[in-house]
Write an enzyme that holds these catalytic residues in place. Structure first.
Site, PDB file in Angstrom:
ATOM      1  N   HIS A 114       0.849  -1.194   0.000  1.00 48.48           N
ATOM      2  CA  HIS A 114       0.000   0.000   0.000  1.00 48.48           C
ATOM      3  C   HIS A 114       0.884   1.244   0.000  1.00 48.48           C
ATOM      4  CE1 HIS A 114      -2.269   3.230   2.298  1.00 48.48           C
ATOM      5  NE2 HIS A 114      -2.981   3.066   1.206  1.00 48.48           N
ATOM      6  N   SER A 115       0.567   2.194  -0.877  1.00 46.67           N
ATOM      7  CA  SER A 115       1.274   3.462  -0.934  1.00 46.67           C
ATOM      8  C   SER A 115       2.773   3.232  -1.142  1.00 46.67           C
ATOM      9  CB  SER A 115       0.987   4.267   0.337  1.00 46.67           C
ATOM     10  OG  SER A 115       1.526   5.568   0.248  1.00 46.67           O
ATOM     11  N   MET A 116       3.612   3.786  -0.268  1.00 47.35           N
ATOM     12  CA  MET A 116       5.053   3.613  -0.413  1.00 47.35           C
ATOM     13  C   MET A 116       5.476   2.167  -0.197  1.00 47.35           C
ATOM     14  SD  MET A 116       6.407   6.417  -1.393  1.00 47.35           S
ATOM     15  CE  MET A 116       8.123   5.976  -1.152  1.00 47.35           C
ATOM     16  N   MET A 129      -1.353  -0.746  -4.177  1.00 49.01           N
ATOM     17  CA  MET A 129      -2.553   0.079  -4.054  1.00 49.01           C
ATOM     18  C   MET A 129      -2.127   1.509  -3.731  1.00 49.01           C
ATOM     19  SD  MET A 129      -4.786  -2.588  -1.753  1.00 49.01           S
ATOM     20  CE  MET A 129      -3.406  -2.799  -0.612  1.00 49.01           C
ATOM     21  N   HIS A 158      -7.013   7.587  -0.122  1.00 45.95           N
ATOM     22  CA  HIS A 158      -5.750   6.872   0.052  1.00 45.95           C
ATOM     23  C   HIS A 158      -5.864   5.736   1.067  1.00 45.95           C
ATOM     24  CE1 HIS A 158      -1.507   6.725  -0.835  1.00 45.95           C
ATOM     25  NE2 HIS A 158      -1.220   6.646   0.438  1.00 45.95           N
TER      26      HIS A 158
END
Length: 1147
Positions: free
Chosen positions: A307-309, A334, A424
Site C-alpha cells: 500500500h502506498s510507499m 494500491m 488513500h
C-alpha cells in the site's frame, strides 16, 4: 541645528558607531564644533540622509567610512571604483556609563552630498501594483483550493468492512536474521473464529504498509480472504483441485516510519523485507510450524501486497543485494507512486527512485527472456482515482516501467461491482474492492506449483479478468474457446428465428408462460461492414446448469443422424412441442464473457449502492465481433422463466460505422466553442465517440446528454442513458447512470509523468460509450464543454509541490534586487519595495524567458498528431523518460499559460509569508517590550541606563565555539536539517532584535540592517520545508529508540555557511557594500537560484538547499571582508583580548 565634527558621520540618520578604544569613554558623548560659516555651508550642501560606507586602507584593521552615491544626491568626492566599498553594520552599543549612545567612527573627510534625503519606507508598505499582483495570486490560489473541494469531485461509494483480527508476533525473527530487527517486527495475521492456530498451511502473502502506515492495515483484506476461503472455496472441489488454499497473511510493523520523504528509510525497509521473506519461506520447511500436505511442494516465492510507499518498497526489494532470486513473482500495489517520488526533498530518495525505475526499464528492454531478471514478475498497480488527495493517482502509473505483458495500471472506478473512486486509506478497507481483490488473488494461486502461483501469462489473464471491465481490447473471450455444454432442441419452424438485420427487444420475460428461445442468425464472416453483436439486459445471465430467468448461448446445428447421440453435454434443453419437427443445436454458454454494467434507471443516481441501501442488480452486457462468433449459426436467447417478470433484453447486430465516431477537434476550439454532436434516432444500442485531443489530466469537462424520451406516447424507455468514459492507457473507466449532466475528469497525460515504455496500440484520447434506448424514435443531443472552474481544482494535486520550489524564484529575485540597490545607493530597501521593482522588470522577463524556453522544447508533432509523447524510436532505450522533469512538467504549448499563472500565485504566497513574518516579528518584539517594560515614574536617564543593548558586543571566541559545537553535533549525532532549524530560529531572534532597533531608533542604517536580516529570514523560511521531512524522520527514529545515524545527513559543509552567516548577523554587523565587479557574484548566485527553482525545483528540490547554502557562503565571505585579521589577532580569540582589535560598526 546639529553640529558635526569635520571627520564624523554622526548625523541623526546614521546608526551609532563604536568609539575608538584609544579615546577616553567620556569623549564618546562629546561633539567637536565647527565654525558657524563652515557649519552653515555643510548644512546647505549635505543631504539629510547620511549613509556611510567604508573603504579599506593599506593599514591592517583600519576601516574608513565614506558616503556612497545616492539616488537623491550627487557625489563631490568619489571613492576608488576598483575597490570594494563595504558598509558597516549600524546599531546601538552600551557606553561606559551604561547609556545607550550613538556610535561614531571614521577619520577621513567624507564626500559631500547634494540632494534630498529619501523617506525611510516602512516594511509594511506595498505599492498598488504589487498589491494588485499579490491579490490576484491569492485569489487564484483560493479559486484553486475551492475548486478542488467543491467541483469535479468524485462521489464516495465505499461500503464498510468488518473483521475479527488477531496478530501473532514472530519473535524468532530477531537480530540473528537482520540488523533491523530491533526497529521492525514481523506478524502473522489470524482471523478469530476461523483460524484455529498460528501454523502456516496456505500460500504466503506479505503485506507492506505505506508511509506512516500500520501493520494492522492488513486486516480488512486478510479477513475477507479468510472468510471467503472458509465459506466458499474450501467447499468447491474444482477450486481446491486447481490449487486454491487459504492465504497466510504476514504483515510488518515499521513503527509508522516515514518512507515518502527519506530514501535511507526506504532502503532499510527493503533490506529488512528481503530477510523477512527468507524467514517466511523457512517456516514452511519446519514441521513444527507448517501444516501443509506432504504432497505439496515447498513454497519458493511470496505474493507481495503493498500500500502506498509499500508498493515502492516492494519493487526496491528486487534490486537489493540481499534479494533472494525468484522469491517474488507477483506484486500488487494500491495507491503507490511508481512514476516519481511524492516529494523530492531528499536526494537519496530521488536517486533510489531513479535506480529502481532504470533497473525495471532496462530489464524489460532485453530482447531475450533469459536476460531479463524480471521476466516472471507481474506488477499490477491499482489507483484510487480523484478522491486520493494524498498521492496523485497519476503517479500510480506503471506504463513507463513494464510492458502490458507484465503489468498494468487500473483505477478502482474501472473494477466491476466497485465502480467508485476511493481515497488513500479507503482503498484498504473498501468492502466491494477487497472482495474483488481477494478473488483475483485466489484465482492466480496454484499451490501445486513451487511458486504458489500460475504462470505469468495466465496470471495476467486472471488479473485482467477480475480488474478490468471486459470491454478492453486486451480482454480475452473465454466462452468461445470452451466446449459445447448444452444440447438445445427447438421446433423446426421459423417462429423462433429472428429475421436477419432485425433487433430483438423483450420488454418482459416469461410473458408466454413457457420457456422460449429466440434465435438470431449470425451473419457470415466477411459480410459488408464491420459488424458486431451486442446484448444488454437487466437480468443476470445463467451459467450452465443454473435455473434462472435468462440464458444466452452460441449454437451450431447438429446433423439429425441417429449416430449423433446426446453425449458430452452437461445439460439438455428441449423446448419443442410434440408433433412438430425439431432441430438440435450444440450450444456454448456466454455467461463467462458477460460484462457487468451499473444499472441505469430513472431512479438511480450513482453507479453503486451505499451502506444501508438496497442492493442494485447490475446490467448484463455482451459484445462480440462477428468474426469471433462466425463458427456458430445462431445466438440463442432463452427465456427460462415461465412467470411474467419485469425485465428487458435488447440484442442486435450493428455496423461499426453506425456505432463509432471520431471527432478531431483541437483543445483551443473545444475551449472556445465546445463540441456538439447528435446520436440519430435510428441508432444502435451502443454508440462510441472518441476525441483524440482529450488526453491531459489538467482539464475537466462537462457533458450534457439531452433526449426527448420515446417518440410514441404509450412507450416508455427501457432504461435511462448510461455513459462510460474510458482511457485505454492507463485503464480508467467511469460510469454515469441516468446521465443528464456529467462531470468528466481523467488521469491521462499528467505533468512530470514519464512517457509509456511502449507505443499504445490504440489511438490515444478519451472515449465515451453511450447506452441509449434504441426503441425510442428520437435523437440524442450531446454537448461537451471545458469546465474552466473545475479545471482549476485539477492543478492542486498536480502542482502542489510547486510551492516548495517556485516561490524561491520570486524570493531570490527580490533579494537580488535588494543587493543591487544597496550596492549602488547604500539603502537596503524593504522586501515589498523590492518585490514591486521586480514585478516591473525582472520577474516578467524571467516568466517570458521560461515561456519561450518551454515553447522551444515543445514537441514538433506532425499536423493531426494528437500524441503528447515524443517518440524518437520505438525501442525503449531511445525514449527520453526525463523530458517531463523540467519546469511545469509538460511541453504542450497549450499549457504555457500555467507558467505565469503559477508565478502569480507564488507571488501572492510570498506576499502572505512576508506579512506573516513581519507580524510574527512584530508580536515577538511587542512581547519582549512588555517583559522589559520600565515604569513611567522612572527618570528617562535611569531608563536609558537600565536599558539593555539591542546587540551586545559578541565575543568572536563565543561565536566560534558555538558554531564548532553545533558542527560537531551535526557530524556525529544530529542531522544537518536540525542545525538548519536552529539557524532559522536564531535568525528569527536576530530579526526581532533588529526590528526593535529600527522601531525605537529610526535611521537608515537601522532600517537597512532590519530589511537585510528579514530578507535572509525569508530565504531561509522557503528552504525550511525542504529540510523538515528529514528532521521529522530523525525525530520519529528517536521516538522508537533507533539511534543509528543516517550517514547522508551529517555533512557539515551542508550547514556550515548558514551557521557562520547567522552567527555573524547576531552581532548586528551589516553586510558591506561591494563596489567592484564582485557585486555581480551576488547577483549571479541569486539569479541561479531563481532559474534552478523554476526549471528543476519541482523534480530536484533538495538541491535548492545546496544553492542557498552557496549564497550563505558568499555572504559570509563578504561579511568577513570588512575585517582584516592577522594570525596574532586570531590567537587572541582564545586569550580573551580580541576586543582590542579595531572592529566595524556594530549595533
Amino acid at each position: 541645528m546639529r553640529r558635526h565634527s569635520s571627520g564624523s558621520s554622526g548625523d541623526d540618520d546614521t546608526s551609532p558607531a563604536e568609539p575608538s578604544h584609544a579615546d577616553p569613554p567620556d569623549s564618546q558623548t562629546k561633539h567637536h564644533r565647527l565654525s558657524a560659516p563652515q557649519s552653515a555651508k555643510l548644512d546647505r550642501r549635505r543631504s539629510t540622509d547620511r549613509r556611510t560606507s567604508i573603504s579599506i586602507s593599506h593599514r591592517s584593521s583600519s576601516i574608513n567610512w565614506r558616503t556612497p552615491d545616492s539616488r537623491n544626491a550627487t557625489i563631490e568626492k568619489l571613492a576608488s571604483p576598483s575597490r570594494a566599498s563595504p558598509s558597516p553594520s549600524l546599531g546601538l552599543i552600551l557606553t561606559a556609563n551604561g547609556v545607550v549612545a550613538a556610535e561614531e567612527m571614521g577619520t577621513e573627510q567624507e564626500p559631500r552630498l547634494v540632494g534630498r534625503r529619501p523617506q525611510c519606507r516602512s516594511p509594511w508598505a506595498i505599492s498598488s501594483f504589487a498589491l494588485a499582483a499579490s491579490l490576484i495570486g491569492i485569489g487564484l490560489l483560493f479559486a484553486i483550493l475551492h475548486s478542488s473541494v467543491t467541483r469535479q469531485v468524485d462521489p464516495k461509494g465505499c461500503r464498510m468492512s468488518y473483521m475479527r483480527p488477531s496478530y501473532a508476533k514472530l519473535d524468532d525473527f530477531d537480530t540473528e536474521h537482520t540488523r533491523l530487527a530491533g526497529k521492525y517486527s514481523l506478524y502473522l495475521y489470524r482471523e478469530q473464529g476461523i483460524d484455529r492456530d498460528t501454523k502456516v498451511r496456505g500460500v504466503p502473502i506479505l503485506f507492506i504498509p505505506g508511509n506512516a502506515g500500520s501493520y494492522k492495515q492488513v486486516r480488512p483484506i486478510a479477513a475477507e480472504a479468510a472468510n471467503y476461503f472458509h465459506d466458499v472455496l474450501q467447499h468447491d472441489e474444482a477450486a481446491v483441485k486447481a490449487g486454491a488454499r487459504s492465504l497466510d497473511f504476514f504483515t510488518v510493523d515499521f513503527n509508522e516510519d516515514i518512507t515518502a520523504f527519506h530514501g535511507q528509510t526506504l532502503l532499510d525497509q527493503a533490506e529488512y523485507l528481503n530477510e523477512a521473506i527468507r524467514y517466511i519461506l523457512s517456516l514452511y520447511l519446519d514441521p513444527r510450524i507448517s501444516d501443509r500436505h506432504s504432497d505439496l511442494p515447498d513454497p519458493t516465492s511470496v505474493i507481495v501486497l503493498g500500500h502506498s510507499m509499500g508498493g515502492i518498497v516492494a519493487r526496491t526489494m528486487l534490486i537489493m543485494p540481499n534479494y533472494q532470486t525468484n522469491s517474488i513473482n507477483t506484486i500488487i500495489t494500491m495507491s503507490a507512486p511508481h512514476a516519481r517520488p511524492p516529494v523530492s526533498f531528499d536526494g537519496l530518495i530521488v536517486k533510489t527512485y531513479n535506480d529502481i525505475n532504470n533497473y525495471w526499464r532496462h530489464a524489460y528492454s532485453q530482447q531475450w527472456a533469459n536476460d531479463n531478471p524480471l521476466w516472471h514478475v507481474t506488477l499490477v498497480s491499482i489507483a484510487g482515482g480523484g478522491l486520493d488527495t494524498i498521492v496523485p493517482s497519476d503517479y500510480a502509473g506503471v506504463e513507463s516501467l513494464v510492458p502490458d505483458t507484465h503489468g498494468f495500471t487500473v483505477f478502482t472506478s474501472t473494477i466491476p461491482n466497485v465502480w467508485t473512486s476511493m481515497d488513500h486509506l479507503a482503498i484498504l478497507w473498501c468492502d466491494q474492492f477487497r472482495k474483488a481483490l481477494t478473488r483475483a488473488i485466489f484465482d492466480v494461486m496454484d499451490v501445486n506449483r513451487a511458486t504458489q502461483t500460475k504462470p505469468r501469462a495466465e496470471r495476467m489473464r486472471v488479473f485482467k479478468k477480475w480488474l478490468l471491465t471486459g470491454m478492453e481490447t486486451v480482454a480475452e473471450k473465454t466462452a468461445l474457446h470452451s466446449a459445447s455444454t448444452t444440447l438445445l432442441t427447438v421446433e423446426d419452424n421459423s417462429d423462433a428465428i429472428i429475421a436477419e438485420g432485425e433487433r430483438l427487444v423483450l420488454r418482459s420475460l416469461g410473458s408466454a408462460g413457457t420457456v422460449r428461445a429466440h434465435l438470431m442468425p449470425i451473419p457470415p464472416s466477411g459480410s459488408p461492414g464491420m459488424k458486431r453483436f451486442t446484448l444488454l439486459a437487466d437480468a443476470k445471465l445463467d451459467k450452465p446448469g443454473e435455473n434462472g430467468k435468462l440464458e444466452v448461448m452460441f449454437c451450431s446445428v447438429i446433423p439429425s443422424h441417429p449416430s449423433h447421440l446426446a453425449v458430452g453435454f452437461q445439460s439438455q434443453m428441449d423446448i419443442s412441442r410434440e408433433g412438430l419437427g425439431t432441430a438440435r443445436l450444440a450450444c456454448k454458454n456466454a455467461a463467462p464473457d458477460v460484462v457487468l454494467l451499473p444499472a441505469s434507471t430513472d431512479s438511480t443516481r450513482l453507479p453503486f449502492y451505499k451502506e444501508g441501501e438496497a442492493e442494485i442488480t447490475p446490467f448484463s452486457y455482451l459484445e462480440y465481433g462477428v468474426d469471433e462468433i462466425a463458427e456458430h449459426q445462431f445466438v440463442a436467447v432463452i427465456e427460462k422463466t415461465t412467470i411474467p417478470t419485469p425485465a428487458f433484453v435488447v440484442a442486435e447486430f450493428s455496423d461499426h460505422s453506425q456505432s463509432h465516431q471520431t471527432h478531431h477537434i483541437s483543445l483551443r476550439s473545444l475551449l472556445t466553442f465546445g463540441m456538439k454532436f447528435q446520436l440519430p434516432s435510428e441508432r444502435p444500442t451502443v454508440s462510441e465517440v472518441r476525441v483524440p485531443s482529450l488526453q491531459s489530466g489538467l482539464l475537466a469537462y462537462n457533458l450534457r446528454v439531452r433526449s426527448q424520451g420515446c417518440g410514441d406516447g404509450d412507450k416508455t424507455e427501457l432504461f435511462a442513458p448510461l455513459v462510460r468514459q474510458y482511457l485505454s492507457e492507463p485503464y480508467e473507466s467511469k460510469y454515469f447512470v441516468n446521465a443528464r449532466e456529467v462531470a468528466v475528469s481523467l488521469h491521462g497525460v499528467a505533468p512530470y509523468i514519464p512517457p509509456p515504455l511502449t507505443r499504445a496500440s490504440e489511438e490515444p484520447g478519451l472515449s465515451f460509450q453511450f447506452w441509449t434506448d434504441p426503441t425510442c424514435n428520437s435523437s440524442v443531443q450531446v454537448e461537451l464543454t471545458v469546465d474552466a472552474a473545475g479545471s482549476l481544482g485539477k492543478l492542486y494535486m498536480r502542482y502542489r509541490t510547486v510551492f516548495a520550489a517556485f516561490p524561491l524564484l520570486a524570493v531570490a529575485l527580490v533579494l537580488r534586487k535588494q543587493f543591487r540597490v544597496y550596492d549602488n545607493t547604500g539603502v537596503f530597501i524593504p522586501f515589498t519595495e523590492s518585490l514591486d521593482l521586480c514585478l516591473r522588470q525582472s520577474i516578467p522577463l524571467m516568466i517570458t524567458s521560461l515561456v519561450l524556453l518551454t515553447f522551444s522544447m515543445a514537441n514538433k508533432a506532425p499536423a493531426g498528431n494528437a500524441s503528447f509523447w515524443h517518440w524518437r524510436n520505438s525501442a525503449p532505450s531511445f525514449i527520453d523518460f526525463a523530458h517531463s522533469d523540467l519546469m511545469i512538467g509538460t511541453q504542450d504549448p497549450f499549457f504555457l499559460f500555467l507558467i505565469p499563472l503559477i508565478a502569480v500565485v507564488c507571488i501572492g504566497v510570498c506576499t502572505i509569508l512576508n506579512y506573516l513574518t513581519l507580524a510574527l516579528t512584530q508580536v515577538l518584539s511587542a512581547i519582549i517590550s512588555v517583559l522589559t517594560f520600565s515604569p513611567g515614574w522612572i527618570r528617562n536617564e535611569d531608563r536609558k541606563k537600565s536599558a539593555p543593548a539591542a546587540f551586545l558586543a559578541s565575543s568572536p571566541r563565543r561565536r566560534m565555539i558555538t558554531a564548532a559545537v553545533l558542527l560537531f553535533l551535526v557530524s556525529t549525532v544530529v542531522p544537518y536539517q536540525f542545525a538548519y532549524l536552529v539557524a532559522c530560529l536564531v535568525q528569527l531572534t536576530t530579526t526581532v532584535r533588529a526590528q526593535r532597533i529600527a522601531a525605537e531608533l529610526r535611521s537608515t542604517a537601522n532600517s537597512n540592517f532590519y530589511n537585510y536580516v528579514h530578507s535572509i529570514l525569508m530565504l531561509m523560511l522557503w528552504i525550511l520545508p525542504i529540510n523538515l521531512p528529514t528532521l521529522v524522520v530523525w525525530v520519529r527514529n528517536l521516538a522508537v529508540h533507533w539511534l543509528t545515524p543516517f550517514t547522508s545527513h551529517h555533512n557539515i559543509l551542508s550547514i556550515m555557511p548558514f551557521i557562520v552567516l547567522v552567527e555573524t548577523l547576531t552581532t548586528g554587523r551589516m553586510i558591506p557594500r561591494v563596489g567592484s565587479r564582485l557585486k555581480h557574484v551576488t547577483s549571479a548566485l541569486l539569479f541561479g537560484i531563481a532559474v534552478y527553482a523554476a526549471v528543476y525545483g519541482v523534480s530536484y528540490a533538495y538541491r535548492l538547499h545546496y544553492l542557498a547554502n552557496l549564497v550563505a557562503f558568499w555572504l559570509a565571505i563578504l561579511h568577513s571582508a570588512s575585517d582584516s585579521w592577522s594570525l596574532a589577532e586570531i590567537s587572541h580569540l582564545y586569550a580573551g583580548d580580541a576586543g582590542d582589535r579595531k572592529r566595524g560598526k556594530e549595533p
